[in-house]
Design an enzyme around this catalytic site. Structure first.
Site, mmCIF file in Angstrom:
data_model
loop_
_atom_site.group_PDB
_atom_site.id
_atom_site.type_symbol
_atom_site.label_atom_id
_atom_site.label_comp_id
_atom_site.label_asym_id
_atom_site.label_seq_id
_atom_site.Cartn_x
_atom_site.Cartn_y
_atom_site.Cartn_z
ATOM 1 N N GLN A 277 5.706 6.462 -10.534
ATOM 2 C CA GLN A 277 6.921 5.846 -9.962
ATOM 3 C C GLN A 277 8.189 6.304 -10.666
ATOM 4 O O GLN A 277 9.283 6.147 -10.137
ATOM 5 C CB GLN A 277 6.818 4.311 -10.004
ATOM 6 C CG GLN A 277 7.020 3.669 -11.366
ATOM 7 C CD GLN A 277 5.747 3.651 -12.222
ATOM 8 O OE1 GLN A 277 4.698 4.114 -11.787
ATOM 9 N NE2 GLN A 277 5.841 3.103 -13.421
ATOM 10 N N LYS B 265 -4.520 0.831 -14.628
ATOM 11 C CA LYS B 265 -4.319 2.152 -14.023
ATOM 12 C C LYS B 265 -4.515 3.274 -15.037
ATOM 13 O O LYS B 265 -5.163 4.277 -14.753
ATOM 14 C CB LYS B 265 -2.918 2.246 -13.410
ATOM 15 C CG LYS B 265 -2.716 1.301 -12.230
ATOM 16 C CD LYS B 265 -1.325 1.442 -11.621
ATOM 17 C CE LYS B 265 -0.209 1.178 -12.595
ATOM 18 N NZ LYS B 265 -0.223 -0.185 -13.159
ATOM 19 N N SER B 266 -3.916 3.127 -16.226
ATOM 20 C CA SER B 266 -4.045 4.185 -17.232
ATOM 21 C C SER B 266 -5.489 4.323 -17.689
ATOM 22 O O SER B 266 -5.973 5.437 -17.911
ATOM 23 C CB SER B 266 -3.130 3.903 -18.432
ATOM 24 O OG SER B 266 -1.776 3.929 -18.023
ATOM 25 N N GLU C 140 2.157 6.984 -14.379
ATOM 26 C CA GLU C 140 3.505 6.420 -14.158
ATOM 27 C C GLU C 140 4.285 7.233 -13.129
ATOM 28 O O GLU C 140 5.451 7.582 -13.318
ATOM 29 C CB GLU C 140 4.288 6.367 -15.482
ATOM 30 C CG GLU C 140 3.580 5.621 -16.605
ATOM 31 C CD GLU C 140 3.693 4.104 -16.517
ATOM 32 O OE1 GLU C 140 4.098 3.581 -15.455
ATOM 33 O OE2 GLU C 140 3.355 3.451 -17.519
ATOM 34 N N CYS D 267 -3.271 -12.574 -10.441
ATOM 35 C CA CYS D 267 -1.955 -13.148 -10.777
ATOM 36 C C CYS D 267 -1.982 -13.673 -12.211
ATOM 37 O O CYS D 267 -2.962 -14.282 -12.651
ATOM 38 C CB CYS D 267 -1.666 -14.287 -9.802
ATOM 39 S SG CYS D 267 -0.163 -15.215 -10.142
ATOM 40 N N MET E 126 1.517 -3.837 -12.893
ATOM 41 C CA MET E 126 1.368 -3.639 -14.334
ATOM 42 C C MET E 126 0.128 -4.405 -14.798
ATOM 43 O O MET E 126 -0.176 -5.470 -14.286
ATOM 44 C CB MET E 126 2.596 -4.174 -15.067
ATOM 45 C CG MET E 126 3.848 -3.375 -14.811
ATOM 46 S SD MET E 126 5.253 -4.201 -15.562
ATOM 47 C CE MET E 126 6.557 -3.085 -15.039
ATOM 48 N N CYS F 38 1.055 -13.035 -7.872
ATOM 49 C CA CYS F 38 0.714 -12.997 -6.444
ATOM 50 C C CYS F 38 1.989 -13.205 -5.630
ATOM 51 O O CYS F 38 3.024 -13.603 -6.145
ATOM 52 C CB CYS F 38 -0.332 -14.060 -6.122
ATOM 53 S SG CYS F 38 0.289 -15.756 -6.255
ATOM 54 N N CYS G 13 -4.124 -19.241 -11.650
ATOM 55 C CA CYS G 13 -4.064 -18.646 -10.303
ATOM 56 C C CYS G 13 -5.093 -17.527 -10.183
ATOM 57 O O CYS G 13 -5.215 -16.698 -11.075
ATOM 58 C CB CYS G 13 -2.667 -18.115 -10.008
ATOM 59 S SG CYS G 13 -2.513 -17.479 -8.327
ATOM 60 N N HIS H 204 3.426 -16.925 -5.725
ATOM 61 C CA HIS H 204 4.166 -17.271 -6.943
ATOM 62 C C HIS H 204 5.452 -16.467 -7.053
ATOM 63 O O HIS H 204 6.460 -16.952 -7.560
ATOM 64 C CB HIS H 204 3.273 -17.068 -8.178
ATOM 65 C CG HIS H 204 2.402 -18.257 -8.461
ATOM 66 N ND1 HIS H 204 1.029 -18.171 -8.563
ATOM 67 C CD2 HIS H 204 2.729 -19.562 -8.636
ATOM 68 C CE1 HIS H 204 0.540 -19.393 -8.796
ATOM 69 N NE2 HIS H 204 1.550 -20.244 -8.849
HETATM 70 ZN ZN LIG Z 1 -0.316 -16.675 -8.260
#
Ligand SMILES: [Zn+2]
Length: 190
Positions: free
Chosen positions: A83, A15-16, A81, A138, A11, A177, A143, A180
């Site tokens: 998925q 992508k969109s 979308e 991330c 997310m 990531c 991060c 995490h």
């Molecule tokens: Zn991370």
């Protein structure tokens, strides 16, 4: 050029936006495209695909591909979308790509917040879709690692370990990531 593509990412990995930019470029070259989204995704309304950076275009919202007839002069099908569709919908898209000679470009998530593949995403790999990873960092502060996983939180900010694989809206999710994810998903504090 491959005729079946899967642009996947977590997310918030644009992508969109990538779908809309591709659609724009095809249209500018006089190539007829169709934009499709699953009917269950009501985040921005039924008939548009919108990105967080302000791009938008009209789309057809459908529950599945079983009765979907692609236009004769359409050359490219762009599906957002992915998925939220089913493996049998992917098989239908394979038929459209191979037997109707259309380019099919799918955009969506690979894994859910329990580190499991979405069935449609798995099917795209099984049928040999060309894979394109959309990369983003991330979302844990500071991060810099590649975001590959999703954490889902309840209203108290605790990590949710089970539940519906289909996610509506993304306000309770973070793209993180692997390190995490493993730290927070398996933490005894949650
Ligand atoms: Zn991370």
């Amino acid at each position: 050029m491959a005729n079946l593509h899967f642009h996947y990412g977590v997310m918030s990995s644009s992508k969109s936006a990538a779908l809309l930019i591709n659609a724009y470029n095809f249209k500018k070259n006089g190539i007829k495209v169709e934009l499709i989204k699953p009917a269950i995704d009501n985040r921005f309304g039924e008939k548009t695909i919108d990105s967080r950076i302000g791009l938008s275009d009209t789309a057809t919202a459908i529950p599945n591909f079983q009765n979907y007839i692609v236009g004769e002069d359409t050359r490219v099908l762009l599906v957002d979308e992915i998925q939220f569709f089913s493996p049998s919908d992917i098989d239908r898209l394979v038929d459209i790509a191979d037997n109707k000679n259309k380019i099919v470009m799918c955009y969506g998530l690979m894994v859910d917040s329990n580190e499991k593949m979405f069935p449609a995403s798995q099917r795209l790999i099984e049928v040999g879709a060309k894979l394109h990873r959309m990369e983003s960092n991330c979302q844990i502060q500071g991060c810099m690692h590649l975001a590959t996983h999703h954490l889902r939180f309840d209203s108290n900010g605790k990590v949710i370990h089970s539940g519906d694989q289909i996610a509506l809206g993304d306000s309770n999710y973070k793209s993180v990531c692997r390190k995490h994810y493993n730290q927070m998903y398996h933490s005894k504090q949650h």
